[in-house]
Design an enzyme around this catalytic site. Structure first.
Site, mmCIF file in Angstrom:
data_model
loop_
_atom_site.group_PDB
_atom_site.id
_atom_site.type_symbol
_atom_site.label_atom_id
_atom_site.label_comp_id
_atom_site.label_asym_id
_atom_site.label_seq_id
_atom_site.Cartn_x
_atom_site.Cartn_y
_atom_site.Cartn_z
ATOM 1 N N PRO A 2 -78.463 115.712 5.791
ATOM 2 C CA PRO A 2 -77.892 115.840 7.133
ATOM 3 C C PRO A 2 -78.351 117.124 7.804
ATOM 4 O O PRO A 2 -78.416 118.174 7.170
ATOM 5 C CB PRO A 2 -76.384 115.864 6.853
ATOM 6 C CG PRO A 2 -76.236 115.146 5.561
ATOM 7 C CD PRO A 2 -77.447 115.493 4.764
ATOM 8 N N GLU A 3 -78.690 117.025 9.079
ATOM 9 C CA GLU A 3 -79.187 118.185 9.794
ATOM 10 C C GLU A 3 -78.115 118.708 10.753
ATOM 11 O O GLU A 3 -77.014 118.162 10.836
ATOM 12 C CB GLU A 3 -80.473 117.822 10.526
ATOM 13 C CG GLU A 3 -81.576 117.411 9.545
ATOM 14 C CD GLU A 3 -82.950 117.391 10.166
ATOM 15 O OE1 GLU A 3 -83.137 117.976 11.251
ATOM 16 O OE2 GLU A 3 -83.851 116.783 9.570
#
Length: 297
Positions: A2-3
């Site tokens: 996840p960014e």
């Protein structure tokens, strides 16, 4: 992994449920994730009220009433699931890869007491690359996780002059420079690929080539800075556009991933008007890079 936009969307989804709630019980179901849990993890959190939810880079920060901070990183596959008697359960955040709901991977359970009734927040992580830690708010900036991090890509300290100062004289590929968390915090593979495509810059280009001899940013670096901001802001907005539904059973929040220009689109047509080339995939420092060799120079 996840960014930043996904982590920010998770923060926004958790905030209405967790802020001002009291942690009446904390169940730790294993000794470690990526790292061991802090000594006395459950005891140090139980009974504390959550005063706020923040984020630094890809870290979630749960501020507690005693000025301690629960630090959480989602790793590769981590997610938080919200469960309430009235609304069932939902997974805040829209991820490029689906998040697990398998109870075998529920590693931490937070039982909440709220004014409008009880709730549970469950941390699920099949690959156990995520981790949790506890820090002190007064010294958080000096914590090993945060010391040396660059500015946020959507913060006031991030601009073309900052990038120029950090990229001057560097022969490293432009993509590698943007992924360096000491230069800018929270940027990851997906959104670097997307920003470079928007700025028409090759991921192979030398980072220092965007800086003038006097150390000032070139117009192309100014444009890249704007593209990074725009991509991050659009991705957060896409994830946040349906935050009122953060408890929906399917957990779907954002739709930015459906508008990727290059990421994970190898062999497909470039989406830039007038371009007849296709998206290519190369590997840089062990990571997949997606770009258009015609548009990006």
């Amino acid at each position: 992994m996840p960014e930043l936009p996904e982590v920010e969307t998770v923060r926004r989804g958790l905030a209405p449920v967790m802020e001002a709630a009291r942690l009446v019980a904390v169940e730790q179901r294993r000794a470690d994730l990526r790292f061991p849990f802090p000594t006395g993890f459950s005891e140090r959190l139980t009974g504390k009220r959550v005063t706020g939810l923040g984020r630094r880079a890809k870290y979630l920060l749960f501020d507690l009433e005693d000025d301690t901070v629960l630090i959480a990183h989602l790793g590769m596959s981590g997610s938080f699931r919200i469960e309430t008697p009235a609304d069932g359960d939902g997974v805040p955040g829209d991820f490029h890869r689906a998040r697990s709901r398998d109870p075998r991977h529920d590693h931490v359970v937070l039982e909440l007491e709220r004014e409008d009734g009880p709730a549970r927040v469950v941390y699920n992580d099949p690959r156990r690359f995520g981790f949790m830690a506890i820090g002190e708010r007064a010294t958080l900036a000096a914590h090993p996780f945060f010391a040396g991090l660059g500015p946020e890509p959507n913060g006031n300290a991030f601009d073309a002059f900052h990038l120029a100062g950090r990229m001057a004289g560097r022969n490293a590929p432009l993509k590698a420079a943007l992924l360096d968390q000491r230069i800018v915090a929270g940027l990851g593979n997906i959104y670097v690929c997307e920003a470079l495509w928007r700025a028409r810059l090759s991921p192979r280009r030398k980072a220092g080539s965007l800086v003038r001899r006097d150390g000032r940013p070139t117009p192309r670096l100014v444009d890249l800075t704007a593209c990074v901001r725009l991509v991050i802001d659009e991705a957060i907005a896409a994830g946040g556009s349906t935050l009122r539904d953060h408890m929906r059973a399917d957990g779907t929040l954002g739709y930015f991933q459906h508008s990727f220009a290059v990421y994970d689109r190898a062999g497909e047509p470039c989406r830039r008007a007038g371009c007849r080339d296709t998206v290519r995939r190369i590997v840089q420092a062990g990571r997949s890079t997606f770009y258009c060799p015609t548009c990006q120079r």
